[in-house]
Design a protein around this motif. Structure first.
Motif, PDB file in Angstrom:
ATOM      1  N   SER A   6       0.843  -1.187   0.000  1.00  0.00           N
ATOM      2  CA  SER A   6       0.000   0.000   0.000  1.00  0.00           C
ATOM      3  C   SER A   6       0.880   1.241   0.000  1.00  0.00           C
ATOM      4  O   SER A   6       1.808   1.356   0.793  1.00  0.00           O
ATOM      5  N   ARG A   7       0.568   2.174  -0.900  1.00  0.00           N
ATOM      6  CA  ARG A   7       1.281   3.446  -0.954  1.00  0.00           C
ATOM      7  C   ARG A   7       0.260   4.566  -0.822  1.00  0.00           C
ATOM      8  O   ARG A   7      -0.747   4.577  -1.517  1.00  0.00           O
ATOM      9  N   SER A   8       0.524   5.491   0.080  1.00  0.00           N
ATOM     10  CA  SER A   8      -0.361   6.626   0.311  1.00  0.00           C
ATOM     11  C   SER A   8       0.458   7.907   0.276  1.00  0.00           C
ATOM     12  O   SER A   8       1.550   7.957   0.842  1.00  0.00           O
ATOM     13  N   SER A  10       0.147  11.906   1.290  1.00  0.00           N
ATOM     14  CA  SER A  10      -0.720  12.760   2.086  1.00  0.00           C
ATOM     15  C   SER A  10       0.072  13.857   2.777  1.00  0.00           C
ATOM     16  O   SER A  10       1.243  13.686   3.101  1.00  0.00           O
ATOM     17  N   SER A  13       0.843  12.631   6.524  1.00  0.00           N
ATOM     18  CA  SER A  13       1.531  11.340   6.504  1.00  0.00           C
ATOM     19  C   SER A  13       2.020  10.910   7.894  1.00  0.00           C
ATOM     20  O   SER A  13       1.981   9.727   8.214  1.00  0.00           O
ATOM     21  N   MET A  43       5.239   9.980   1.139  1.00  0.00           N
ATOM     22  CA  MET A  43       4.602   8.726   0.775  1.00  0.00           C
ATOM     23  C   MET A  43       4.772   7.755   1.930  1.00  0.00           C
ATOM     24  O   MET A  43       5.851   7.653   2.511  1.00  0.00           O
ATOM     25  N   ASN A  57      -8.044   1.217   4.515  1.00  0.00           N
ATOM     26  CA  ASN A  57      -8.787   2.236   3.766  1.00  0.00           C
ATOM     27  C   ASN A  57      -9.598   3.132   4.695  1.00  0.00           C
ATOM     28  O   ASN A  57      -9.585   4.353   4.565  1.00  0.00           O
ATOM     29  N   VAL A  60      -7.230   5.458   6.802  1.00  0.00           N
ATOM     30  CA  VAL A  60      -6.670   6.556   6.016  1.00  0.00           C
ATOM     31  C   VAL A  60      -7.742   7.593   5.691  1.00  0.00           C
ATOM     32  O   VAL A  60      -7.515   8.794   5.832  1.00  0.00           O
ATOM     33  N   CYS A  67      -6.564  11.829   0.438  1.00  0.00           N
ATOM     34  CA  CYS A  67      -5.283  11.153   0.295  1.00  0.00           C
ATOM     35  C   CYS A  67      -5.225  10.420  -1.050  1.00  0.00           C
ATOM     36  O   CYS A  67      -6.225   9.892  -1.536  1.00  0.00           O
ATOM     37  N   TYR A  69      -3.822   7.187  -2.888  1.00  0.00           N
ATOM     38  CA  TYR A  69      -3.253   5.913  -2.510  1.00  0.00           C
ATOM     39  C   TYR A  69      -3.578   4.834  -3.527  1.00  0.00           C
ATOM     40  O   TYR A  69      -4.499   4.955  -4.312  1.00  0.00           O
ATOM     41  N   ASP A  70      -2.781   3.778  -3.505  1.00  0.00           N
ATOM     42  CA  ASP A  70      -3.045   2.597  -4.315  1.00  0.00           C
ATOM     43  C   ASP A  70      -2.544   1.366  -3.568  1.00  0.00           C
ATOM     44  O   ASP A  70      -1.710   1.453  -2.684  1.00  0.00           O
ATOM     45  N   HIS A  71      -3.109   0.235  -3.932  1.00  0.00           N
ATOM     46  CA  HIS A  71      -2.755  -1.035  -3.303  1.00  0.00           C
ATOM     47  C   HIS A  71      -2.429  -2.013  -4.426  1.00  0.00           C
ATOM     48  O   HIS A  71      -3.233  -2.206  -5.323  1.00  0.00           O
TER      49      HIS A  71
END
Length: 75
Positions: A6-8, A10, A13, A43, A57, A60, A67, A69-71
């Protein structure tokens, strides 16, 4: 056991990173990124199980609804 990376990204952070550590008992890494617009962002990189995805999810989105983000599935 399937895992996801998972990358977020924000402005909050640090707050998200602490919540992942305390509420999910997971480690995470903060990576400095180039500023988006005039805002400094970081990140957050963490590895979770598929079962933890919805909890992450929700966590966050409670802290930072906008935010990015992707998984991705891990190998």
């Amino acid at each position: 056991r399937l895992r996801r990376r998972s990358r977020s990204i924000s402005q909050k952070s640090d707050e998200i990173n602490e919540a992942i550590t305390r509420k999910m008992d997971r480690g995470s890494t903060l990576l400095h990124t180039e500023p988006i617009s005039s805002f400094q962002t970081n990140m957050i990189l963490t590895v979770i199980s598929n079962r933890e995805l919805s909890k992450l999810n929700q966590l966050v989105m409670e802290i930072e609804p906008y935010c990015i983000y992707d998984h991705r599935k891990g190998k």
